[in-house]
Every structure is written in C-alpha cells, then in structure tokens.
Write a protein that holds these residues in place. Structure first.
Motif: not given
Lengths: 289, 289, 289, 289
Positions: A94, A114, A118, A139-141, D147-151
């Motif tokens: 993550l 950004h 992901a 995953a990216a947040l 698509g940005q977060t993978g979640i």
C-alpha cells in the motif's frame, strides 16, 4: 544550542561533526555519482537525540543538473534499488501519499501517489492479455490531512490496512529540512515509518510497524524550512535572539511548483520500478501517463 | 547598513523612523478600520534613496481576519475608491497582469487579470440588451515573463498600447517585501508605474508614463522575501555576516496558494468596481464567474 | 447535404469519397507506421468548398498506443520533419498558442506554448557558455481569447509581429472535428495560417501571410465536436431532423484533460525539435522542464 | 425501445409521460422559483424499471441565470433545507466525494469535499474560543476511484465507517444524464445512496444503508452523457441505427471546467448549511476559504 528543526537524519548528525554520540551510526558512499549517507538510530539514546524511531535513514543527494529535469535513468535505478532493499520481496504493498494536494509545498505525497501504478484490482487474466505478467499487487491512497478530513491520517491508514492486509506500507511525505539548498535535491528513505514529532507543521500520528503491524517504509523530499532554522542556516553565528514569529513560520522556495512536479515524477518512477522490476522505465512511463 | 530589498515604499521609510530624509513625505490615516500609509517620492533625492520613480505610493494594511476570506464589502469599496482616485475619469483602460502563471508566488498578476471584466469588445447594443449600460471599455492581458516569451514584457505592452490607445494602464504584480507578516496582507498602489530595479527576481523594464505615454497605475501585494532580508527581519541585530546564498534565494510562505487565490480575488473585485462603479459587487461577481 | 463542421481538411475531402471536386488535391502515404494525408486547396473553388485558405493541409494520424503516452521518438522526429519543411530555413520564429488556458478543451495552444523553448532573449555569449550554440531565436506567446482580453487575438499578434519582426509565425490551436475518434489522435499542419470561419466557437480573425506579412504555419489537434456533427457521425443516416440546440452545443470527450496534456507535450516536443534541430530530444526535455 | 442511460430518476419517468407504471410515484412543485420533481421508487417493480434502489429521488432545476454564478442565497437555503430533511437530526456525518480529481467532469465529488467544513477533530473548547458553538461533527473524504487506488471505493468507505461510526453518510458524485441541457443545471438528492449500475463509466459498488449500516444520502449533478443517449436526445426519432462507439463514448460540454467549479461551490455551501444551520452563509464562506 538553539533547536534546529529538520526531518533529515543526515542534518541531525551534521551538528556533531566528528563526535557522533552513542546511539547513532553514520556511513557515506558514492554510487553513480550520487552521495549516499546512511544514518542508523541504534538505541534509545539515539531516539532521544533525534526524535526519530530506531531504524535506518538513507539520504541520497541528487546533483543540481539531475534535479533539474527528467530523472536520469541511473539515478532512478539506484533509487529503485535502495527502496527495493527496504521492502519485503513479495506481497501486496500500500503506497500512501501524505499531505494536502491544495498546498503546493505539502502536495508531494498526493502528487507522487497520482503517478503510482495501482494494480491490486487488475485480474491476472486481464494483466496477461495486456502483456503485463507477474504484476505485484499495489494499492495507492492520498487520504488528505486532518484539517481537510477531520480524521487522523493514521486512523484512515490503520482502517485500510486492517481491511486490505498489505504486506508493507510505503509512506511518501514532504519534509522540513535545515538548508534551503536541500529543498527538492535530497531524498530520504527510512525503514521505520514516520515518527510523531516530525514534519510540515501537521500534527502527525506515528506511522510505523508498531502502529500498523507491517513494515512501513518512508520516502520524503524536503520542501520547507522554518524561519528560525533558516536564519541559523544563513548566518554564521549561534544564539541569535529572534522574533517569536521565526519559530512558527514555514517558508518554501519561490520555485516550489517546479520542485514538487519534479520530485513527484522522480519518486513515483523509482517506487514503481522497485515494485514492478520486470517493467522497463519506458513501460512504466507509458502505463501511468 | 545592509541592503533591505523591498518593493514597499512604506517599508523603505520605516528604516528612517522619525527622521525622514528630504525627498520623501509620509502620512498615515485609518479608514474603515484599515491602516493607510501614503508615501510620496517628491524629488530626485527621494528617487535615489528608494530606487523608485517619483510619485505616490499608497499602502493599505488588511487586517488578518479580512485577509483570511472573502473580502469584506467595505474593504473592497475603500480599495476601489483609492484606485479610482489614481485613474483618469474616463477612457479605455488596459489592465496588465505581470508574472508567470505557472509559479505560484509569481501568479498574482495573471490570476487577477483572469477575473477582470474585459469589455472593450462588447458592442454598446449588446451591453444595453444585457442591462449593462455605460460600461467603461476595459482590455486585459497577462503576457507572461521574459523567460517564457523571449520578449521583454515592456515591449509587449508597448506594442499593445501603441495599437489600442488606452487612456491609462493598470499594472498588477507580485512584490517583494521585508516582512513575512506582510505577505498577502498589504496592498500597495502607485500612480507612477513600476521601476526597473524592483520585483520578484525578474529583470523588469520600467513601465511608466515615460515609457508608455499614458498614466500607469500599479497595484501589488507582497508574496516573496529574499533570504538576507528575511534574516534581517527575524533577528534583532544588524551587520550579520551571511552566506552568499542569502542574497539570491527568494522564499515564500508555505500557504502561498491561499495567499494568491485570495489576493487575486480581492484585487480583481476592487479594480472591477473602480472601473465600473455603476455595477454592484454582486453584479461584478456574477459577471466574472 | 447537412453541414458538417470540421477544421480538418482531410474530413472535408472524405465527404467526396472518390469524386474529389476541382480545386482540391489529395494524396496519402505511410511513414514510420503513421498515416499521412496531404490535401491541397489549389483554387478559389477549393476555398469555397472548404472555407479554408489556399494552401497545404497535412494530417498525421497517431496510432492509439502512441497517442496514449510519451510520444515515441520516431513519431516526434517525423512530426518535426513535416513542421520543418513548412518553415523558412532561418530567422526568428514567433510561436503563438491560441485559446483559453482556463477551459480545458481550449487550452491546447497555451499549454503547448508553455513548453516551447523561448530563446530570443538569450545572449549568444550566455548560450555558448551553457553549451547551447547556434540557437535559433524563438519567441512564444499565449495571448488569450477575445472574451478574456477584450482585444482581437489577431490585433495582439499583429502588434507583436510589427514590433519584433519574426521571419515566420507558428500558430497552435485546438480544432473542431467530425469524428470523436479523432479527438487527440490527429495532428493537422498547414502552411497558410488560420481562416476566419474555423474553430472552437471563438470568433477568430484570419491569421495568415496576408494579414501578418510573414509565413504563418498552423498546428492543431481536434478537441471538440458540435452536437449536430456528432449525431451525423454516430448515425448511419443523413437528413436527420435535429433540435436547434444541436447546432450550437460543443462537446468534448470525458478524458479531455489527458488528451490536452499529451497533445501539448507531443506538439511542443516536435516544434522545439523543428526549431532547434541541433538539440537532442533529451536536451529539449531537460531545457523546458 | 433503445436504452437511455441516465442517473436522473426524473429523466427515467419522463419516458412514460402520463402513464407512470406501478412501482413509481411522481410529484412536482415550485419553490423560490425552482422546479422540484419528487420521484419515489416504491416497489421491486420500480427497482427493475429504473435500476435504482427503493427510495426518494428529488430533482431541483436551477434556472440558467442562477446556474451561471454565485448561488443566490434562496437557492442555497432551499437546497440546504431539502438535504437537511434527508439527514438524521444529530450525530456525526461523513461526507464522501466520489470521482477522480484529475478528470474534470469526474471531479465534482472531490472538489465539493474540498470545500466541506470538517469539524470532527476540533475540540469543543477550541470551537468555543473561536465563537463556534454547537458544531456538528463532520468528517470529509475524497478517496479516489478504483483505477487510481486499486481498492473499491465501497471498501474504503466501509473501512472508515466501521472505524469512526458516523450517524449518516453523504455521498457526492458526478452523474450521467440524458440531456445536455441539464449538465450542471440539475441537482439530484436521494435518501438511499448509490446503486451499482449507475454513473460515469466507473464500476461502482452499491453505497447504501444495506452496505454501510447507516443512512446514505446521495447528492449529484449531471456532467456527462453517453454518445447513444445524446443522439437520442438531439434527434426527434427513435430506433436509429448507430455506430458501436456511440454506446461507449462519454462526452461533456466544452465549458465543463466552469460547470464543475460552480457545482462544487453550490453543493458545498448547501451541505455545509444543512450540517451547521447555526452558521450564516457568510460565516461558512469565511471558514472554508
């Protein structure tokens, strides 16, 4: 001694010159033309001296020419290699961008995230059909800061980590440093997250293996310096009497937009390469753009 | 005496405290809760002391509460009134925003111009049918800086002025000041344009009645301070030895995005009101949004 | 026949299929995997049929994969070569970005110009010392649209051209096309500027050798389509009765931000290479970032 | 009947004209000059017909003049009142902005949340000292898209809801509609969240009382229309044969930047007023800017 506020472990050791106290270790090397400084906080004494968690702090100085443009491939490869060495070999990761996307010097984390690829949601079959085999799940947040959300960032990340069970967390953040010359030109990596006292005037909860239960790698670039520290850095003298304001004001270079844009590009490219070593830098650039 | 670099005439007179030298005059008043300082450079001696053109320099301090939000209507009215007093009563006005829209602390001019109501191209008949009678003709331009265009800004404006013949020019620019506390919280008006030596590290040609042939009113807000000046301002001591870097680095507060957004809104509203006094602030807000 | 509004000469000839009328000529070729269509408007009859100035109109179709990322070097080289063939061999060039930077589908011109290497102001000595010999002098301007400035764009450019005497002008603009599939994926070059009737709902004055006195090369990418034309393109039928609104509304794809960002990068890189052929693409990327 | 894709319940009932089928109810009224349409999906039959969850769908049409600027105070008050009627009287509220901040027509949710007054973290004592008594606790989050977060966005919100236990969730999203004329000019409120099939080409999990365990109010503005639906809307004919592409392409008006900026301002002001009725609109504007 007047307090110098910095998130760079390297700058905290510079103060001691040749008399490094117990609790800290230091080594330097040069690779691909880049100066790498490795500080380790090895004991509680070191924690007290630095206000940092025990762990490794790796600082990479980017030469001015390289800082000023598209990252050279060898710089990206070196950086990817150092990040990779801190990460578990497999498992979902993550990537978290701390900071406020609407405040330029604080936007490094969100802007980097950004550009993170992901992949956690991409089914194997789809990946294969696109010629992308063996993608590591990522995953990216970018959750925003407390003043925006009303929720401690640590709480948000803890919730998500509990829910999706990554094998490691990478945390990206803008840092405070002592020297204006280091803004945008130094990258600090660490293997033990982010400690509470640090950072860009945001009250931050600790993000570490202790609080999240998995390895937490932190990646940061200095983008601000506080008034008092700046004065200390520019004047060859100690114990200067300063206005009270000096302690609270944070400043940033006039060209901070450029610093953030380049920093986010450099970091995202290196993190993507560390997470998906099977992809070329061209592939990565293609996939995130 | 160590040089203090500032575009604010008010800050240049503060240095002299109660012994104002010949060539400068100074008065202060308070209106609608705002402190107004009027400096006049009256002779060549004053020009030498300040590096500024002969003329009036009016500084309005915005209280913190007001600086922090939508401008209060009375602040806007006061500001519009002061701008109006510097402008010819009628004739077309060209509003020019200096600076680089892609560098936040330098974007005040372009962002303000973006909210100026351009009317020069609106036929009387169309204006009437929209219920907008007696519009004063206004043109608005943000030409960019030399490094972007390869053309001196003064050249561009000179070309346009020669071509469209405005009765006056209003020039908006980000300023350098001595005090960090004044960033975004002080507005300087002047009746004699912009002098060559001033500003935010951009080499600037003089923009004045002498070079353009029509009255040139300048409007600015401080957004940057250079390192050496900042040290002088934060430390209660003179003749400090500083690193060379201190002279060349320009810094800006961490929350510069907010400062620019609010500054551009405040300035554009007041300039629009000064140019179209027959419109209410609500009408103006409606028309530019 | 229902009017189809398009700025692409290629789309205007498609209508005639194999019966190209007098006044127009057409040829196609393929280079480096790219389809190149060359239309020439050769007589007044062609001008009437197309609403376009006499001259050459070159359309290059970018394959989807390439459109979707950093431009491949061979695409950039091909595009640079085609632009170069339209330009005089030497002399100063003024690059103009038309459109409104605050309206995404109209921002192609300003965003491209932001990445053009302006060199007109760099003294030979400074260029040499930076290892940049033989720079062609280039100026670059994004003057905004009539609604922003109150001044016809043609007037502004005419003023500047009269003042700085470039040997040629390159005009970059967002275009209207017939097919949504071409948005962001087609580049049109022309050797005779921009004609009055064209474009993205902006009333535009002609920019051509006739009005400016020097060769005017135009470069554009389609970013919008009007409602009626879109219906014609999606439905396999002619003479459809449509709502009046269909004629006036302009639409753009949902991912227009990405289209503009990539388009501006592709165009600026190719124009820079055409103007400074002695520089490598890496050098250019380094210098504009 | 060819499928018309719309997220507006009002548009789904228009199809039936005067023969509303069982399972749906409809009423209209006018207040403060605004047309309010109330659709209720009352049975499983209504769910099948509309693809929407059972519940109330309130549509408010904003007149063009009002849509074009700062929201009139009475529009904001009416909207705040309607939102307030859907919310529990007390307890913490989590406001969620769906969508991708980097894609303009999809940025309504993130841009609105950026202007929501987060208060959950403000201690009572601090609030009191600032003259802000009785603040309702509010948290605000813009988690990004899959698509940005993978979640899955639903997963993220579920995690946060489980952790911070709000009494209700408000979800803001950009909508698809049938008519281009409604883009930015219609607001839809609903008392039962967001259903899986809806929206702007993002695969979306249901966000409702069923999935989150608390009341979920949704607020949206149409910003896109798909090609096939647009053709249906512009042409006075049914059963048109269309290109396949028409089903998948989503378009948005050329001036989408303005639509999003105004929509986010209008929605945030009304939601803030509904959550903190003790504050005036001036206070709210002051606090979020």
């Amino acid at each position: 001694m007047q307090a110098v506020r910095t998130d760079l472990a390297m700058e905290q050791t510079e103060f001691y010159k040749n008399n490094l106290p117990e609790g800290l270790s230091l080594s330097q090397e040069e690779k691909a033309g880049l100066k790498i400084t490795r500080v380790e906080v090895v004991s509680e004494e070191g924690v007290k001296l630095t206000g940092k968690n025990k762990g490794k702090y790796i600082t990479i100085d980017i030469p001015l020419a390289t800082a000023g443009a598209e990252p050279a491939d060898d710089v990206t490869h070196l950086l990817a290699q150092e990040i990779s060495a801190l990460l578990p070999k497999e498992g979902m990761v993550l990537v978290v961008g701390l900071g406020n996307i609407h405040i330029t010097p604080d936007a490094l984390g969100p802007q980097t995230v950004h550009q993170i690829l992901a992949t956690r949601h991409i089914p194997d079959q789809v990946a294969k059909e696109s010629g992308l085999e063996n993608l590591r799940p990522v995953a990216a947040l970018a959750p925003g800061v407390l003043g925006q959300t009303g929720i401690e960032t640590g709480e948000i990340i803890h919730s998500i980590v509990t829910d999706i069970h990554p094998g490691a967390v990478v945390v990206i953040d803008a840092l405070a440093a002592r020297s204006l010359e280091r803004m945008g030109r130094t990258i600090q990596l660490s293997d033990n997250g982010i400690s509470p006292g640090s950072g860009v005037l945001n009250s931050r909860k600790e993000l570490s293996r202790e609080t999240l239960g998995v390895p937490v790698i932190s990646v940061g670039i200095p983008t601000v310096v506080d008034g008092a520290t700046l004065v200390q850095d520019l004047v060859e003298k100690e114990n200067l009497p300063m206005k009270k304001q000096a302690q609270t004001v944070m400043v940033t270079p006039r060209d901070i937009d450029v610093i953030i844009e380049r920093g986010a590009k450099n970091l995202s490219l290196a993190i993507n390469k560390a997470l998906q070593p099977q992809l070329s830098l061209e592939d990565i650039t293609y996939l995130v753009s």
